[in-house]
Write an enzyme that holds these catalytic residues in place. Structure first.
Site, PDB file in Angstrom:
ATOM      1  N   GLU A 117      -1.262   5.305   1.686  1.00 54.93           N
ATOM      2  CA  GLU A 117       0.113   4.791   1.642  1.00 54.93           C
ATOM      3  C   GLU A 117       0.691   4.888   0.227  1.00 54.93           C
ATOM      4  OE1 GLU A 117       3.038   4.832   2.526  1.00 54.93           O
ATOM      5  OE2 GLU A 117       2.743   3.658   4.332  1.00 54.93           O
ATOM      6  N   ASP A 138       4.890   5.553   7.876  1.00 53.63           N
ATOM      7  CA  ASP A 138       6.244   5.080   8.144  1.00 53.63           C
ATOM      8  C   ASP A 138       6.980   6.003   9.113  1.00 53.63           C
ATOM      9  OD1 ASP A 138       6.534   7.298   6.576  1.00 53.63           O
ATOM     10  OD2 ASP A 138       7.563   6.284   4.922  1.00 53.63           O
TER      11      ASP A 138
END
Ligand code: AHR
Ligand code: AHR
Length: 481
Positions: free
Chosen positions: A204, A280
């Site tokens: 991430e 995402d």
């Protein structure tokens, strides 16, 4: 034994096991994946031919005969119900209705396993699968391992072709909220040696090729047709490993401590599972997935080495990407429409617009040339074809925003892939239907006499399901000029 029997014996059992090509447990006889066909939206489940065996691709071929098919579910073989389905919108929207991602074509990635046909999951940009309510996956700083078998020749630099652990909200909730395998040549965050593609870890807000963001020379460029990619992590320790999935053994590309940047130690894994997208729901990446698992606990190198041997023994090999009438490179061809009322029209161009036009033997030479195409080995994949204009040498049919157009070869990877098409036996039983290589859900289709790379029942007007098979079937004949 299957890969998950090996992980179990090593004390790090699979908590998710996904494959459209084969059973990943020796005793597994359940469903591997579900396909949905375009003709009537019916679905069917595809199981292995025998316990622990290769997928029954013949059952898919029968079910999908004369229509298009999508992969709707990739079942979890672990018994935990961690199935992968069409990814919902998150930080980014997918291209389907309500922001969902596209589903993959069921026929975009044919392979053989020890000579038996099977299909992988061909992820085009916009395509993604997810499970935001998985059970048994690692959360917080808990240990996990994972591997995936991927196509080493199908990748791009978009974010992010991932398989593994991600956010349950489909949004970026911060550093350390993911731990997934990444494959591709994205160089925004991290790179390895050479120009890629690389196996990296998506943790991430960063694709990591080693200890810290940036270049880590120990992470090599991959050039195998089939690649085994491994990522595993436990408190302040993680590793990247990789191999040729068709022979040889795993090498360790990184094995060490967590990145020193805030948020990655300890990790804050959330336990969702993604395939083909970023945490995402970034949907710009492409790649092909054949099989993969996630484990509970940090697998030993020895366990993974046995899994690699099992993958090699499965015998992955390439299969033809085309079917139907045989087409010869170097020849000049024409493509005649087969839709009733349009059968005097041929695929042609007016300037850069690809359209259909009525062409006869008494047409002008100019029009005859505009409706004639020279076949070349596919610029993006030589197992398919590219169509060069007869009157504008060096220009080829490509798709752009899913319209077909005539463009000069600019030498870019994007152009070459957009200009590569794989003819199949005609969907309506006549001639050939011409599938995009990089978007195998999309086919040459005429709509209001304009040419598109159309998706049966997709979101654009030109994707309309009505008349799709006829509009997407072409009789290939000799060129006019
Ligand atoms: O870490 C790289 C990417 O950054 C993640 O996949 C995505 O969630 C974010 O955009
Ligand atoms: O036609 C679909 C995509 O649109 C092409 O791959 C790309 O070149 C354009 O953005």
């Amino acid at each position: 034994a299957g890969p998950c029997d090996i992980y179990y014996a090593g004390g790090t059992p699979c908590i998710a096991a996904h494959s459209t090509t084969r059973a990943l447990y020796n005793a597994f006889t359940g469903s591997l994946y579900q396909v949905q066909r375009g003709s009537d939206s019916a679905t069917t489940d595809i199981a292995p031919l025998s316990a622990g065996g290769v997928a029954n691709a013949g059952a898919q071929d029968s079910f999908c005969a004369g229509t298009t098919c999508l992969i709707t579910v990739i079942y979890d073989q672990s018994g935990r119900g961690n199935h992968l389905t069409q990814a919902p919108p998150g930080g980014f929207q997918g291209p389907e209705a309500n922001g969902y991602d596209n589903l993959a074509s069921a026929t975009g990635a044919p392979v053989t396993l020890n000579g038996q046909k099977a299909y992988g999951v061909f992820i085009s940009p916009g395509t993604g699968y997810r499970n935001n309510a998985a059970s048994g996956t690692a959360t917080g700083d808990a240990a996990e391992g994972m591997y995936a078998v991927l196509d080493g020749t199908h990748y791009n630099d978009g974010c992010c072709f991932d398989y593994g652990n991600a956010e349950t909200s489909s949004t970026d909730t911060g550093n350390g909220h993911m731990e997934a395998i990444y494959f591709g040549d994205n160089s925004i965050w991290g790179t390895g040696s050479g120009s890629g593609p690389w196996i990296m870890a998506d943790l991430e807000n960063g694709l990591f090729s080693g200890l810290s963001a940036g270049n880590n020379a120990g992470d090599p460029s991959i050039s195998y047709q089939f690649v085994t990619a491994v990522v595993k992590g436990q408190p302040n320790h993680w590793a990247i490993r990789g191999a040729n999935a068709a022979s040889g053994s795993l090498s360790t590309y990184y094995n060490g401590t967590r990145p020193s940047v805030s948020g990655y130690n300890p990790m804050s894994k959330e336990g969702a599972i993604i395939l083909g997208i970023g945490g995402d729901n970034s949907v710009s990446a492409q790649g092909t997935f054949y099989e993969g698992v996630m484990t509970s606990g940090y697998p030993s190198d020895a366990t993974e080495d046995s899994v690699q041997a099992n993958i090699v023994a499965a015998g992955y090999s390439t299969a033809p990407l085309t079917s139907g009438p045989v087409l010869a490179t170097g020849s000049s061809i024409s493509l005649r429409a087969t839709t009733s009322g349009y059968t005097t029209r041929y695929l042609a161009h007016t300037g850069s617009t690809i359209n259909t036009q009525v062409v006869t033997l008494s047409s002008t030479t100019a029009l005859k040339q505009q409706a004639s195409w020279t076949l070349h080995p596919g610029l993006g994949n030589s197992a398919c074809f590219s169509f060069e204009s007869a009157d504008v040498p060096g220009s080829y049919i490509r798709h752009s925003n899913f319209a077909l157009q005539l463009d000069a070869d600019d030498g870019s990877k994007q152009f070459r892939e957009d200009a590569t098409f794989c003819p199949q036996a005609g969907l309506n039983g006549q001639g050939s239907s011409v599938r995009s290589w990089n978007y195998p859900t999309c086919w040459f289709r005429h709509f209001n006499n304009v040419g598109y790379a159309a998706r049966n029942g997709g979101v654009h007007a030109f994707d309309a399901a009505a008349s799709f098979n006829d509009d997407a079937s072409w009789v290939v004949g000799a060129g006019f000029a």
